[in-house]
Scaffold this active site. Structure first.
Site, PDB file in Angstrom:
ATOM      1  N   SER A  87     -54.713  36.331  12.461  1.00 14.51           N
ATOM      2  CA  SER A  87     -55.229  36.965  11.246  1.00 14.51           C
ATOM      3  C   SER A  87     -55.488  38.465  11.300  1.00 14.51           C
ATOM      4  O   SER A  87     -55.821  39.054  10.274  1.00 14.51           O
ATOM      5  CB  SER A  87     -56.501  36.261  10.792  1.00 14.51           C
ATOM      6  OG  SER A  87     -56.164  35.053  10.186  1.00 14.51           O
ATOM      7  N   LYS A 136     -64.280  43.082   7.425  1.00 16.83           N
ATOM      8  CA  LYS A 136     -63.882  41.778   6.884  1.00 16.83           C
ATOM      9  C   LYS A 136     -65.127  40.996   6.484  1.00 16.83           C
ATOM     10  O   LYS A 136     -66.128  40.999   7.209  1.00 16.83           O
ATOM     11  CB  LYS A 136     -63.090  41.008   7.943  1.00 16.83           C
ATOM     12  CG  LYS A 136     -62.518  39.682   7.456  1.00 16.83           C
ATOM     13  CD  LYS A 136     -61.733  38.968   8.559  1.00 16.83           C
ATOM     14  CE  LYS A 136     -61.023  37.721   8.040  1.00 16.83           C
ATOM     15  NZ  LYS A 136     -60.249  37.045   9.095  1.00 16.83           N
ATOM     16  N   SER A 184     -55.459  36.002   7.689  1.00 20.62           N
ATOM     17  CA  SER A 184     -56.488  35.919   6.674  1.00 20.62           C
ATOM     18  C   SER A 184     -57.195  37.243   6.401  1.00 20.62           C
ATOM     19  O   SER A 184     -57.855  37.400   5.382  1.00 20.62           O
ATOM     20  CB  SER A 184     -57.540  34.891   7.096  1.00 20.62           C
ATOM     21  OG  SER A 184     -58.197  35.319   8.283  1.00 20.62           O
TER      22      SER A 184
HETATM   23  N1  GLN Z   1     -53.183  31.570   9.528  1.00 14.55           N
HETATM   24  C1  GLN Z   1     -53.864  30.861  10.569  1.00 14.55           C
HETATM   25  C2  GLN Z   1     -54.737  29.802   9.943  1.00 14.55           C
HETATM   26  O1  GLN Z   1     -54.656  29.633   8.772  1.00 14.55           O
HETATM   27  C3  GLN Z   1     -54.669  31.806  11.392  1.00 14.55           C
HETATM   28  C4  GLN Z   1     -55.902  32.257  10.715  1.00 14.55           C
HETATM   29  C5  GLN Z   1     -56.752  33.170  11.523  1.00 14.55           C
HETATM   30  O2  GLN Z   1     -56.316  33.771  12.523  1.00 14.55           O
HETATM   31  N2  GLN Z   1     -58.004  33.293  11.130  1.00 14.55           N
HETATM   32  O3  GLN Z   1     -55.492  29.139  10.576  1.00 14.55           O
END
Ligand code: GLN
Length: 479
Positions: free
Chosen positions: A172, A73, A148
């Protein structure tokens, strides 16, 4: 069998047996990365990967991960390889060091082929907040891969790499794993060093693996965990991550989180989860309902705490220290204009929310209260684990949604993590495994356990995986 159809563990074995070389594996996967039609990668380091493959092939003995390719990532720093966190703010940024977890995997013989797409600074649930590209869901190109870490999930589902790394702050890793029909693990908070992970919300962030099988996730995680002197929040993992062997669940007590099975969960998702729970019973588990009454407040709690922490963490992106900069008359103008021009709308929304929540006049009302609710959530999990070994729920209340469906409605986007966030707030480990299809799209089953119960979770997930025999190949994928 085409090399890309081998799981990572099978690739390690094929290398050990002398049936293939690391260079062959890297070339086969790079060809797929280059032919990519889901836009999983932001940067590819083909020459670097080939050079490392040749070097490993020349060693007298193979390292434990053999010379198998991996995708990383873009939130994880990789020395000299552009690392953007999906943001214009870091366009062209080349870190001067590699994240500890990536370095450990490289030392164990993993070969980084490139950096995967993500929501800007890991804020999002669909990868549509990336400043560079939308990644497409391998099962349906009109839909999102989740986020994400959507690029890492799509790359594995497409077999462009057999495994990859993501980061999980509120879901994410687990949610994109669910939406792409693969396995994703969020380890116990502190189990994996965050040194070199571009910080989002430091009391929540964890790095973890994506793979097509539970065994592969365990194999990768085994080489990632452990204390790192460069990250004072990292911990010694007690014992070692074992490769899962369980094929039955005799004696396992499974609690089904009632609050995460009701309203908002699509019928097709609920159906697939219920079928998996029956399968777990057939394997010998006792399945009982469990109530975690504060979990519905998890989302609101998270959306105070995570923005508060990100507003502090992202203060360092000022156009002076990293990446590009907008020239201006005064230093203050330079800060403002750089941040104004180079952060995307979701990042700005979070910074503003977080700054507001931390303002002295509002601190108790928002941040203080959210911390108290977080404590309640932690206590409810602790209490639940007195009577059950693992907690089961859907990973995501819905299957992959169409591209563009939620971009105009942040709240609808936030709801994608309603099942994963409570576990994150409690700092617990959880795994998502594909457990069935709804309308032809994958459904993820989330299993969570007490801190450092990774081995039990992996074992339980392995037994369910063997029984369900989910086919992780997206329709139409040619390898
Ligand atoms: N979707 C969640 C957010 O937007 C979690 C994101 C994540 O785990 N990095 O914060």
């Amino acid at each position: 069998m085409p090399l890309r159809d081998l799981t990572a563990s099978e690739q390690v074995r094929a290398l050990a047996a002398g049936d293939t070389t690391s260079l062959e594996l890297v070339d086969a996967h790079l060809a797929a990365v280059e032919a990519d039609d889901v836009r999983a990668f932001l940067a590819v380091d083909a020459e670097g990967a080939r050079a490392r493959a040749r070097a490993i092939d020349a060693l007298p003995t193979r390292p434990p991960l053999g010379g198998v390719p991996i995708g990383i990532k873009d939130a994880l720093s990789t020395r000299d390889v552009v690392t953007t966190a999906g943001s214009r703010m870091l366009e062209g940024f080349r870190p001067v060091y590699t994240a500890t977890c990536v370095r450990r995997l490289e030392e164990a013989g993993a070969i980084v082929v490139g950096k995967t797409n993500m929501d800007e600074f890991a804020m999002g649930s669909s990868t549509e907040n990336s400043a560079y590209a939308n990644t497409l869901n391998p099962w349906d190109h009109g839909r999102v891969p989740g986020g994400s870490s959507g690029g890492s999930a799509a790359a594995v589902a497409e077999r462009q790499v057999p495994w990859s790394l993501g980061s999980d702050t509120g879901g994410s890793i687990r949610q994109p794993a669910a939406l792409c029909g693969i396995v994703g693990v969020k380890p116990t908070y502190g189990a994996v060093s965050r040194y070199g992970l571009i910080a989002f919300a430091s009391s929540l962030d964890q790095v973890g693996p994506f793979s097509r099988t539970v065994t592969d996730a365990a194999l990768l995680l085994r080489h990632m965990v452990g204390r790192d002197p460069m990250d004072s929040t990292s911990l010694d993992w007690p014992g070692a991550i074992a490769l899962p062997t369980a094929t039955d669940l005799t004696g396992l007590r499974v609690g089904v989180v009632e609050e995460l099975m009701g309203e908002g969960v699509e019928p097709g998702v609920r159906g697939a989860i219920e079928a998996s729970l029956r399968e777990m019973e057939a394997l010998g588990a006792t399945v009982v309902p469990v109530s975690l009454p504060s979990t519905p407040s998890g989302l609101a709690t998270y959306y105070v705490l995570a923005p508060a922490e990100c507003s502090a963490n992202l203060a360092r992106f000022d156009g002076i220290r990293y990446g590009p900069s907008v020239a201006a008359e005064t230093l203050l103008d330079q800060y403002e204009q750089t941040r104004g021009a180079l952060f995307g709308p979701e990042v700005k929304r979070r910074i503003m929310l977080g700054t507001f929540a931390l303002a002295s006049g509002y601190y108790d009302e928002y941040y203080g209260r959210a911390q108290r609710v977080r404590t309640l959530i932690v206590r409810e999990f602790t209490e639940a684990f007195r009577s059950v070994d693992v907690l089961a729920s859907p990973t995501s209340p819905t299957v992959a949604f169409p591209l563009g469906d939620r971009t105009a409605d942040p709240y609808a986007m936030y709801l994608a993590d309603v099942c994963t966030i409570p576990v994150s707030l409690a700092g617990l480990p959880a795994i998502s495994i594909p457990c069935g299809l709804s309308g032809g799209l994958p459904v993820g089953l989330q299993l969570a356990g007490p801190a450092f119960s990774e081995n039990r979770l992996l074992d339980a997930a392995h037994a369910v995986e063997q029984a369900l025999a989910f086919d992780t190949r997206p329709p139409g994928l040619v390898t």
